[in-house]
Motif scaffolding. Structure first.
Motif, short mmCIF file in Angstrom:
data_model
loop_
_atom_site.label_atom_id
_atom_site.label_comp_id
_atom_site.label_asym_id
_atom_site.label_seq_id
_atom_site.Cartn_x
_atom_site.Cartn_y
_atom_site.Cartn_z
N VAL A 189 8.97 -1.51 1.24
CA VAL A 189 7.36 -1.46 0.91
C VAL A 189 6.53 -1.15 2.36
O VAL A 189 7.01 -1.63 3.40
CB VAL A 189 6.87 -2.45 0.30
CG1 VAL A 189 7.68 -2.67 -1.18
CG2 VAL A 189 6.98 -3.83 0.97
N VAL A 190 5.62 -0.80 2.33
CA VAL A 190 4.67 -0.92 3.61
C VAL A 190 3.87 -1.96 2.98
O VAL A 190 2.87 -1.87 2.24
CB VAL A 190 3.77 0.50 3.69
CG1 VAL A 190 2.70 0.47 4.78
CG2 VAL A 190 4.70 1.59 3.89
N ALA A 191 3.60 -2.90 3.93
CA ALA A 191 3.17 -4.24 3.44
C ALA A 191 2.01 -4.55 4.26
O ALA A 191 2.15 -4.50 5.71
CB ALA A 191 4.31 -5.51 3.54
N MET A 192 0.92 -4.67 3.87
CA MET A 192 -0.31 -5.11 4.75
C MET A 192 -0.64 -6.51 4.36
O MET A 192 -0.43 -6.97 3.28
CB MET A 192 -1.69 -4.34 4.26
CG MET A 192 -2.97 -4.58 4.82
SD MET A 192 -4.28 -3.46 4.92
CE MET A 192 -4.48 -3.25 3.15
N GLN A 193 -0.38 -7.55 5.57
CA GLN A 193 -0.28 -8.70 5.34
C GLN A 193 -1.38 -9.57 6.10
O GLN A 193 -1.73 -9.18 7.37
CB GLN A 193 0.91 -9.40 5.56
CG GLN A 193 2.10 -8.95 4.56
CD GLN A 193 3.32 -9.99 4.37
OE1 GLN A 193 4.28 -9.59 5.17
NE2 GLN A 193 3.01 -10.89 3.75
N TYR A 194 -1.93 -10.74 5.48
CA TYR A 194 -2.98 -11.29 6.25
C TYR A 194 -3.19 -12.68 5.84
O TYR A 194 -2.51 -13.03 4.69
CB TYR A 194 -4.48 -10.66 6.15
CG TYR A 194 -4.68 -10.11 4.86
CD1 TYR A 194 -5.45 -11.22 3.80
CD2 TYR A 194 -4.51 -9.05 4.31
CE1 TYR A 194 -5.75 -10.86 2.75
CE2 TYR A 194 -4.75 -8.55 3.04
CZ TYR A 194 -5.52 -9.43 2.18
OH TYR A 194 -5.62 -8.88 0.87
N SER A 195 -3.74 -13.67 6.43
CA SER A 195 -3.52 -14.82 6.41
C SER A 195 -4.69 -15.33 4.93
O SER A 195 -5.74 -14.73 4.81
CB SER A 195 -4.16 -15.79 7.33
OG SER A 195 -3.41 -15.79 8.37
N ILE A 244 0.69 -1.08 -0.07
CA ILE A 244 0.01 -0.01 0.20
C ILE A 244 0.82 1.23 -0.12
O ILE A 244 0.40 2.26 0.17
CB ILE A 244 -0.90 0.08 1.20
CG1 ILE A 244 -0.05 -0.14 2.56
CG2 ILE A 244 -1.93 -1.08 1.07
CD1 ILE A 244 -1.03 0.07 3.98
N GLY A 245 1.99 1.18 -0.13
CA GLY A 245 3.03 2.35 -0.31
C GLY A 245 4.60 1.93 -0.30
O GLY A 245 4.68 0.68 -0.11
N LYS A 246 5.36 3.10 -0.10
CA LYS A 246 6.47 2.61 0.18
C LYS A 246 7.22 3.77 0.90
O LYS A 246 6.42 4.70 1.31
CB LYS A 246 7.42 2.97 -1.16
CG LYS A 246 7.48 1.99 -2.23
CD LYS A 246 8.25 2.13 -3.63
CE LYS A 246 8.05 1.00 -4.54
NZ LYS A 246 8.14 -0.40 -4.04
N THR A 247 7.95 3.32 1.77
CA THR A 247 8.63 4.05 2.75
C THR A 247 10.27 4.12 2.87
O THR A 247 10.93 3.37 2.69
CB THR A 247 8.47 3.60 4.46
OG1 THR A 247 9.02 4.61 5.28
CG2 THR A 247 8.82 2.15 4.37
N ASN A 248 10.58 5.41 2.83
CA ASN A 248 12.05 5.80 2.84
C ASN A 248 12.58 6.42 4.13
O ASN A 248 11.85 6.93 4.91
CB ASN A 248 12.56 6.71 1.57
CG ASN A 248 12.04 6.13 0.35
OD1 ASN A 248 12.42 5.25 -0.16
ND2 ASN A 248 11.26 6.98 -0.44
N LEU A 249 13.84 6.33 4.41
CA LEU A 249 14.44 6.98 5.74
C LEU A 249 15.10 8.17 5.31
O LEU A 249 15.60 8.23 4.39
CB LEU A 249 15.42 5.93 6.22
CG LEU A 249 14.79 4.68 6.80
CD1 LEU A 249 15.75 3.63 7.10
CD2 LEU A 249 13.75 4.68 7.77
N VAL A 250 14.74 9.08 6.28
CA VAL A 250 15.22 10.61 6.02
C VAL A 250 16.25 10.84 7.27
O VAL A 250 15.86 10.93 8.39
CB VAL A 250 14.08 11.58 5.76
CG1 VAL A 250 14.45 12.99 5.70
CG2 VAL A 250 13.21 11.13 4.89
N LEU A 251 17.27 11.59 6.88
CA LEU A 251 18.26 11.78 8.05
C LEU A 251 17.78 13.50 7.93
O LEU A 251 18.02 14.07 7.14
CB LEU A 251 19.73 11.62 7.46
CG LEU A 251 20.79 11.95 8.54
CD1 LEU A 251 20.71 10.97 9.58
CD2 LEU A 251 22.24 11.83 7.68
N CYS A 252 17.89 13.91 9.45
CA CYS A 252 17.73 15.28 9.58
C CYS A 252 18.14 15.83 10.68
O CYS A 252 18.70 15.24 11.79
CB CYS A 252 15.99 15.56 9.40
SG CYS A 252 15.22 14.60 10.49
#
Length: 314
Positions: A275-281, A164-172
């Protein structure tokens, strides 16, 4: 082929689970509407059948043994499966009703899911939503989880995956920190800066940076380490040092200029990157409550999870 002796033990195992969960024979007996002595005899019978000791008992305490804990862990899987079977036979699958248990990392639950929880419950008032913070590994069946959100580049292959999307890491860092300590222009310069990291594992202070064919693994240090994103962000805002955050956590602070991105041309990788993973059985008979939750959250997060990080500079 099912062992007939095992079938005879199933009710006793279910009662054993309740005793462990309630912490005493008396509390469990009230739930089952039996006497504490009846449950004590049940446990004795179960111990004899399994040839193990399940509890250390005194007049005041009831402590599960290591072997008893292992048996409990296996038995709870059985009970959760039976619960699902019961729901399949009693729930009208055309109506979204009943309980859902959702697990997600703390930062994602707080920054992303939280705004949608109340609107979802208002739209589906017959659903009871249970939220759990889960930053580590999750066993959906054993832990009684319906949906797990994971921030990873290695989703569980045994579960249904919905990206349902991607996520990146940001240094700040904050403008005040940069003014006082300067701004690093290369990852290796971070060894000369105060850095705030998770402190979950012994290697959380090892930050990996990638750019084209270049790679640097940097061991950072600093005055403050905490595995809570908002507390870590507050530390960065108050000029304690440089921190790494998911884009969905830090975007607002960057837009308000409370913090400034550092080394924006480098990619940072960790266990929570991807990735932002939504998981279910996998199930042929998906309850309506699960189906509407998946559809609702997928639509709600369509734009939320891909923020454009402004490359603000000093």
């Amino acid at each position: 082929m099912v062992n007939s002796k095992l079938i005879a033990l199933l009710p006793d195992l279910a009662s054993f689970i309740l005793i462990v969960d309630e912490g005493s024979f008396t509390a469990a007996a009230k739930k089952l509407n039996v006497t504490p002595s009846a449950l004590s005899k049940l446990v004795t019978r179960l111990e004899q059948a399994l040839s193990v000791k399940l509890f250390e008992r005194t007049t005041r305490t009831l402590i599960i043994t290591p072997t008893g804990q292992q048996i409990y862990d296996q038995a709870i899987v059985m009970v959760n499966a039976a619960q699902q079977a019961w729901e399949l036979s009693t729930t009208d699958h055309t109506k979204p009703t009943g309980a859902l248990t959702i697990a997600a990392p703390e930062a994602f639950l707080n920054s992303v899911l939280q705004p949608f929880v109340i609107p979802f419950l208002q739209q589906y008032p017959s659903i009871q939503l249970k939220l759990r913070v889960a930053d580590g590994e999750i066993d959906l069946l054993k832990d009684g989880i319906d949906v797990a959100f994971k921030l990873t580049d290695k989703p569980d292959e045994n579960l249904v995956l919905k990206e349902i999307g991607k996520t990146n890491l940001v240094l700040c860092a904050s403008p005040e920190y940069i003014e006082a300590k300067g701004i690093p222009v290369h990852p290796t310069e971070l060894v000369n800066h105060d850095c705030l990291y998770l402190a979950e594992t012994a290697t959380d202070n090892i930050w990996d940076f990638f750019r084209d064919d270049e790679f640097h693994s940097v061991a950072v240090s600093g005055p403050y380490a905490v595995n809570h994103s908002q507390m870590r962000l507050n530390g960065v805002k108050q000029a304690l040092g440089i921190g790494i955050f998911h884009d969905f956590v830090i975007t607002q602070a960057i837009e308000s200029r409370e913090v400034v991105p550092i080394l924006p041309d480098w990619t940072i990788k960790s266990n929570y990157h991807g990735v932002v993973a939504m998981q279910y059985s996998q199930t042929k008979y998906m309850p309506a409550r699960l189906r509407v939750f998946i559809d609702y959250i997928t639509k709600a997060l369509n734009e939320k999870l891909n923020p454009v990080i402004p490359k603000t500079t000093m």
